[in-house]
Design a protein around this motif. Structure first.
Motif, PDB file in Angstrom:
ATOM      1  N   ALA A  46       0.832  -1.208   0.000  1.00 42.02           N
ATOM      2  CA  ALA A  46       0.000   0.000   0.000  1.00 42.02           C
ATOM      3  C   ALA A  46       0.867   1.259   0.000  1.00 42.02           C
ATOM      4  CB  ALA A  46      -0.914   0.018   1.225  1.00 42.02           C
ATOM      5  N   THR A  47       0.484   2.204  -0.829  1.00 42.84           N
ATOM      6  CA  THR A  47       1.105   3.524  -0.789  1.00 42.84           C
ATOM      7  C   THR A  47       0.287   4.387   0.163  1.00 42.84           C
ATOM      8  OG1 THR A  47       1.898   3.315  -3.060  1.00 42.84           O
ATOM      9  CG2 THR A  47       1.756   5.550  -2.149  1.00 42.84           C
ATOM     10  N   VAL A  48       0.973   5.014   1.110  1.00 40.48           N
ATOM     11  CA  VAL A  48       0.348   5.881   2.104  1.00 40.48           C
ATOM     12  C   VAL A  48       0.876   7.290   1.885  1.00 40.48           C
ATOM     13  CG1 VAL A  48       0.026   6.330   4.572  1.00 40.48           C
ATOM     14  CG2 VAL A  48       0.227   3.963   3.738  1.00 40.48           C
ATOM     15  N   ASP A  86      -3.911   3.665  -1.110  1.00 37.72           N
ATOM     16  CA  ASP A  86      -4.309   3.206  -2.437  1.00 37.72           C
ATOM     17  C   ASP A  86      -4.880   1.794  -2.428  1.00 37.72           C
ATOM     18  OD1 ASP A  86      -1.961   1.761  -2.105  1.00 37.72           O
ATOM     19  OD2 ASP A  86      -1.181   2.222  -4.103  1.00 37.72           O
ATOM     20  N   GLN A  87      -4.917   1.159  -1.255  1.00 40.84           N
ATOM     21  CA  GLN A  87      -5.569  -0.136  -1.114  1.00 40.84           C
ATOM     22  C   GLN A  87      -6.041  -0.294   0.333  1.00 40.84           C
ATOM     23  OE1 GLN A  87      -2.502  -3.639  -0.602  1.00 40.84           O
ATOM     24  NE2 GLN A  87      -1.911  -2.418  -2.377  1.00 40.84           N
ATOM     25  N   ASP A  88      -6.887  -1.278   0.549  1.00 43.09           N
ATOM     26  CA  ASP A  88      -7.396  -1.535   1.896  1.00 43.09           C
ATOM     27  C   ASP A  88      -6.238  -1.824   2.845  1.00 43.09           C
ATOM     28  OD1 ASP A  88      -9.840  -1.352   0.624  1.00 43.09           O
ATOM     29  OD2 ASP A  88     -10.366  -3.463   0.883  1.00 43.09           O
ATOM     30  N   GLN A 173      -1.042  -1.948   8.451  1.00 40.08           N
ATOM     31  CA  GLN A 173      -0.621  -3.154   7.740  1.00 40.08           C
ATOM     32  C   GLN A 173      -1.394  -3.253   6.441  1.00 40.08           C
ATOM     33  OE1 GLN A 173      -1.323  -6.183  10.727  1.00 40.08           O
ATOM     34  NE2 GLN A 173       0.858  -6.202  11.218  1.00 40.08           N
ATOM     35  N   ALA A 174      -0.739  -3.798   5.432  1.00 39.88           N
ATOM     36  CA  ALA A 174      -1.347  -4.028   4.120  1.00 39.88           C
ATOM     37  C   ALA A 174      -0.754  -5.317   3.575  1.00 39.88           C
ATOM     38  CB  ALA A 174      -1.072  -2.867   3.176  1.00 39.88           C
ATOM     39  N   GLU A 175      -1.358  -5.816   2.503  1.00 38.62           N
ATOM     40  CA  GLU A 175      -0.813  -7.010   1.853  1.00 38.62           C
ATOM     41  C   GLU A 175       0.633  -6.792   1.453  1.00 38.62           C
ATOM     42  OE1 GLU A 175      -2.778  -8.758  -1.446  1.00 38.62           O
ATOM     43  OE2 GLU A 175      -4.724  -8.685  -0.454  1.00 38.62           O
TER      44      GLU A 175
END
Length: 176
Positions: A46-48, A86-88, A173-175
């Protein structure tokens, strides 16, 4: 004689346009006392991205004074601070869908509540609790060094708010 009458209004118009352009340039966000800043990084895949305005300490006591304990704070200055994913992701173990959120906090001496609010494009003081997407508890810690200006960092573990003598880490946390 008629020629002079035509040039006078044109000269006034040109002067007005130049004056307006000069005033507009001075209102630039970069010239604010709390200039805009951003931090971007990856947490897993994930981009934060954090967009905020960065106030300075200027010799003031920040925590418990300038920023009172127990009250909602916009976590920056001027427009609301925003955090985009940009993602869950999961924040402090709780699910948060991809999107852009305004970021608020309720500072405390021992624990903070950080808030992701669904209304991203707003002035920082227009907070509406009914629009909260997520609230989580985090633990502030003493900073290793003094931070004159508020800043955010995106790390492998999440994001960190740093100002004055305090750091507030928020686990994300992200994938992978």
């Amino acid at each position: 004689m008629k020629r002079t009458n035509v040039f006078y209004p044109l000269a006034l118009l040109l002067f007005g346009v130049l004056l307006a352009a000069s005033a507009s340039a001075q209102d630039s966000k970069a010239n604010r006392q709390s200039p805009p800043a951003s931090a971007t990084g990856k947490v897993g895949n994930a981009t934060v991205t954090v967009n905020y305005s960065s106030p300075a300490v200027k010799g003031r006591e920040v925590w418990g004074a300038l920023v009172p304990y127990g009250e909602v704070w916009r976590a920056g200055a001027n427009e609301a601070t925003t955090v985009a994913f940009d993602q869950d992701v999961t924040v402090e173990g709780q699910a948060l869908p991809a999107g852009t959120y305004s970021f608020y906090a309720i500072p405390g001496e021992e624990a903070w509540t950080v808030i992701f609010n669904k209304v991203a494009n707003q002035w920082g003081t227009q907070y509406d609790a009914q629009q909260d997407a997520l609230r989580v508890q985090v633990q502030p810690r003493q900073s290793a060094s003094m931070n004159e200006r508020l800043k955010y960092e995106v790390t492998d573990d999440g994001l960190v708010l740093m100002w004055e003598n305090l750091e507030v880490p928020v686990s994300i946390q992200a994938e992978k």
